[in-house]
Design a protein around this motif. Structure first.
Motif, PDB file in Angstrom:
ATOM      1  N   PRO A 153      13.902 -26.946  -2.163  1.00 41.95           N
ATOM      2  CA  PRO A 153      15.122 -26.318  -1.615  1.00 41.95           C
ATOM      3  C   PRO A 153      15.900 -25.518  -2.675  1.00 41.95           C
ATOM      4  N   TYR A 154      15.292 -24.427  -3.145  1.00 46.42           N
ATOM      5  CA  TYR A 154      15.977 -23.558  -4.104  1.00 46.42           C
ATOM      6  C   TYR A 154      17.306 -23.113  -3.518  1.00 46.42           C
ATOM      7  N   GLY A 155      18.330 -23.094  -4.347  1.00 51.57           N
ATOM      8  CA  GLY A 155      19.648 -22.658  -3.917  1.00 51.57           C
ATOM      9  C   GLY A 155      20.519 -23.776  -3.365  1.00 51.57           C
ATOM     10  N   GLU A 156      19.958 -24.962  -3.138  1.00 48.23           N
ATOM     11  CA  GLU A 156      20.739 -26.108  -2.666  1.00 48.23           C
ATOM     12  C   GLU A 156      20.960 -27.044  -3.842  1.00 48.23           C
ATOM     13  N   GLU A 157      22.026 -26.819  -4.580  1.00 45.99           N
ATOM     14  CA  GLU A 157      22.240 -27.519  -5.835  1.00 45.99           C
ATOM     15  C   GLU A 157      22.464 -29.009  -5.692  1.00 45.99           C
ATOM     16  N   ARG A 158      22.706 -29.484  -4.483  1.00 45.94           N
ATOM     17  CA  ARG A 158      22.861 -30.931  -4.340  1.00 45.94           C
ATOM     18  C   ARG A 158      21.539 -31.650  -4.575  1.00 45.94           C
ATOM     19  N   PHE A 159      20.424 -30.904  -4.598  1.00 46.54           N
ATOM     20  CA  PHE A 159      19.104 -31.472  -4.902  1.00 46.54           C
ATOM     21  C   PHE A 159      18.677 -31.183  -6.334  1.00 46.54           C
ATOM     22  N   GLY A 160      19.529 -30.504  -7.090  1.00 48.25           N
ATOM     23  CA  GLY A 160      19.201 -30.168  -8.463  1.00 48.25           C
ATOM     24  C   GLY A 160      19.133 -28.675  -8.680  1.00 48.25           C
ATOM     25  N   VAL A 161      19.189 -28.304  -9.957  1.00 50.15           N
ATOM     26  CA  VAL A 161      19.114 -26.898 -10.347  1.00 50.15           C
ATOM     27  C   VAL A 161      17.757 -26.692 -11.020  1.00 50.15           C
ATOM     28  N   PRO A 162      16.832 -25.992 -10.353  1.00 49.94           N
ATOM     29  CA  PRO A 162      15.498 -25.815 -10.900  1.00 49.94           C
ATOM     30  C   PRO A 162      15.510 -25.033 -12.216  1.00 49.94           C
ATOM     31  N   LEU A 163      14.671 -25.480 -13.150  1.00 56.47           N
ATOM     32  CA  LEU A 163      14.520 -24.792 -14.430  1.00 56.47           C
ATOM     33  C   LEU A 163      13.233 -23.980 -14.450  1.00 56.47           C
ATOM     34  N   ARG A 164      12.518 -23.955 -13.338  1.00 58.10           N
ATOM     35  CA  ARG A 164      11.310 -23.147 -13.198  1.00 58.10           C
ATOM     36  C   ARG A 164      11.180 -22.700 -11.752  1.00 58.10           C
ATOM     37  N   ASP A 165      10.344 -21.680 -11.524  1.00 62.67           N
ATOM     38  CA  ASP A 165      10.280 -21.074 -10.188  1.00 62.67           C
ATOM     39  C   ASP A 165       9.031 -21.457  -9.390  1.00 62.67           C
ATOM     40  N   ASP A 166       8.296 -22.481  -9.843  1.00 70.82           N
ATOM     41  CA  ASP A 166       7.054 -22.837  -9.167  1.00 70.82           C
ATOM     42  C   ASP A 166       7.090 -24.233  -8.551  1.00 70.82           C
ATOM     43  N   LEU A 167       8.279 -24.713  -8.212  1.00 71.47           N
ATOM     44  CA  LEU A 167       8.393 -26.072  -7.691  1.00 71.47           C
ATOM     45  C   LEU A 167       8.139 -26.117  -6.190  1.00 71.47           C
ATOM     46  N   GLN A 168       7.393 -27.127  -5.776  1.00 73.77           N
ATOM     47  CA  GLN A 168       7.156 -27.420  -4.364  1.00 73.77           C
ATOM     48  C   GLN A 168       6.813 -28.899  -4.261  1.00 73.77           C
ATOM     49  N   PHE A 169       6.862 -29.427  -3.053  1.00 70.79           N
ATOM     50  CA  PHE A 169       6.559 -30.827  -2.824  1.00 70.79           C
ATOM     51  C   PHE A 169       5.178 -30.971  -2.235  1.00 70.79           C
ATOM     52  N   GLU A 170       4.438 -31.989  -2.692  1.00 66.68           N
ATOM     53  CA  GLU A 170       3.134 -32.304  -2.092  1.00 66.68           C
ATOM     54  C   GLU A 170       3.237 -33.634  -1.385  1.00 66.68           C
ATOM     55  N   LEU A 171       2.655 -33.713  -0.203  1.00 73.36           N
ATOM     56  CA  LEU A 171       2.620 -34.935   0.570  1.00 73.36           C
ATOM     57  C   LEU A 171       1.524 -35.856   0.027  1.00 73.36           C
ATOM     58  N   LEU A 172       1.898 -37.099  -0.282  1.00 75.21           N
ATOM     59  CA  LEU A 172       0.953 -38.141  -0.662  1.00 75.21           C
ATOM     60  C   LEU A 172       0.956 -39.197   0.435  1.00 75.21           C
ATOM     61  N   VAL A 173      -0.205 -39.769   0.724  1.00 68.49           N
ATOM     62  CA  VAL A 173      -0.350 -40.714   1.834  1.00 68.49           C
ATOM     63  C   VAL A 173      -1.183 -41.914   1.384  1.00 68.49           C
ATOM     64  N   LYS A 174      -0.795 -43.094   1.876  1.00 66.39           N
ATOM     65  CA  LYS A 174      -1.564 -44.311   1.617  1.00 66.39           C
ATOM     66  C   LYS A 174      -1.677 -45.102   2.921  1.00 66.39           C
ATOM     67  N   PRO A 175      -2.901 -45.517   3.303  1.00 72.08           N
ATOM     68  CA  PRO A 175      -3.027 -46.409   4.455  1.00 72.08           C
ATOM     69  C   PRO A 175      -2.448 -47.782   4.118  1.00 72.08           C
ATOM     70  N   LEU A 176      -1.782 -48.412   5.070  1.00 69.43           N
ATOM     71  CA  LEU A 176      -1.162 -49.717   4.852  1.00 69.43           C
ATOM     72  C   LEU A 176      -1.890 -50.828   5.598  1.00 69.43           C
ATOM     73  N   VAL A 177      -3.047 -50.546   6.142  1.00 70.37           N
ATOM     74  CA  VAL A 177      -3.790 -51.576   6.886  1.00 70.37           C
ATOM     75  C   VAL A 177      -4.837 -52.244   6.031  1.00 70.37           C
TER      76      VAL A 177
END
Length: 179
Positions: free
Chosen positions: A155-179
């Motif tokens: 969320p670039y531009g939403e400073e309540r989540f932090g101020v990015p120091l680089r322009d290549d940030l994104q989130f990756e989904l990680l998943v684990k089965p719980l069964v």
């Protein structure tokens, strides 16, 4: 610490915990204090990691809990659990920087997975991690999480989540089965 689980108390956070939890989360991820641990984001993000409103929102939501972990009456870790149908979401994970690397995080994530499975019947745990955090992703992979390659924007531009120091940030989904 011989046993990371020694004398730990797990409970759902209340309104009275907000300030302590914000301070814990900030100390684990931002600023010079966070460099005492290995989970710091200080090299990629400045500003705040969370705020009292964000923490209170998790506490008040009927589908989530902010699991608070105490040792000897002191808050040492926390994580967000959110019930999302067949899966649960894991987030806002913080361990006191002075206690990182001693096994406490493994104990906390295992308890979070147990609660999601037993309390909600969740069959998977989902989380998002900033994709450039290779060391953190590797830690989660050792706990059984797998990278999905599914990315979401930072969320670039939403400073309540932090101020990015680089322009290549994104989130990756990680998943684990719980069964």
């Amino acid at each position: 610490m011989d046993n990371a689980a020694t004398a730990l108390t797990f409970r759902a956070a209340t309104d009275a915990d907000v300030d302590v939890l914000v301070a814990l989360i900030e100390s684990a991820y931002r600023g010079d204090a966070s460099r005492a641990g290995w989970t710091t984001e200080a090299d990629i993000l400045d500003g705040q990691r969370t705020d009292p409103e964000g923490v209170l929102q998790v506490i008040k939501s009927p589908d989530s809990r902010l699991l608070t972990v105490e040792r000897d009456g002191r808050t040492v870790a926390c994580c967000q659990l959110e019930h999302r149908g067949a899966h649960a979401y894991f987030g806002m994970f913080a361990v006191s920087p002075a206690l990182q690397g001693a096994g406490l995080g493994k104990v906390v994530i295992a308890e979070a997975e147990r609660q999601a499975r037993e309390d909600w019947g969740a069959t998977e745990m989902h989380m998002t991690v900033i994709s450039v955090r290779g060391d953190l992703i590797a830690w989660y992979e050792r706990r059984g999480y797998r990278r999905t390659g599914e990315m979401s924007p930072f969320p670039y531009g939403e400073e309540r989540f932090g101020v990015p120091l680089r322009d290549d940030l994104q989130f990756e989904l990680l998943v684990k089965p719980l069964v």
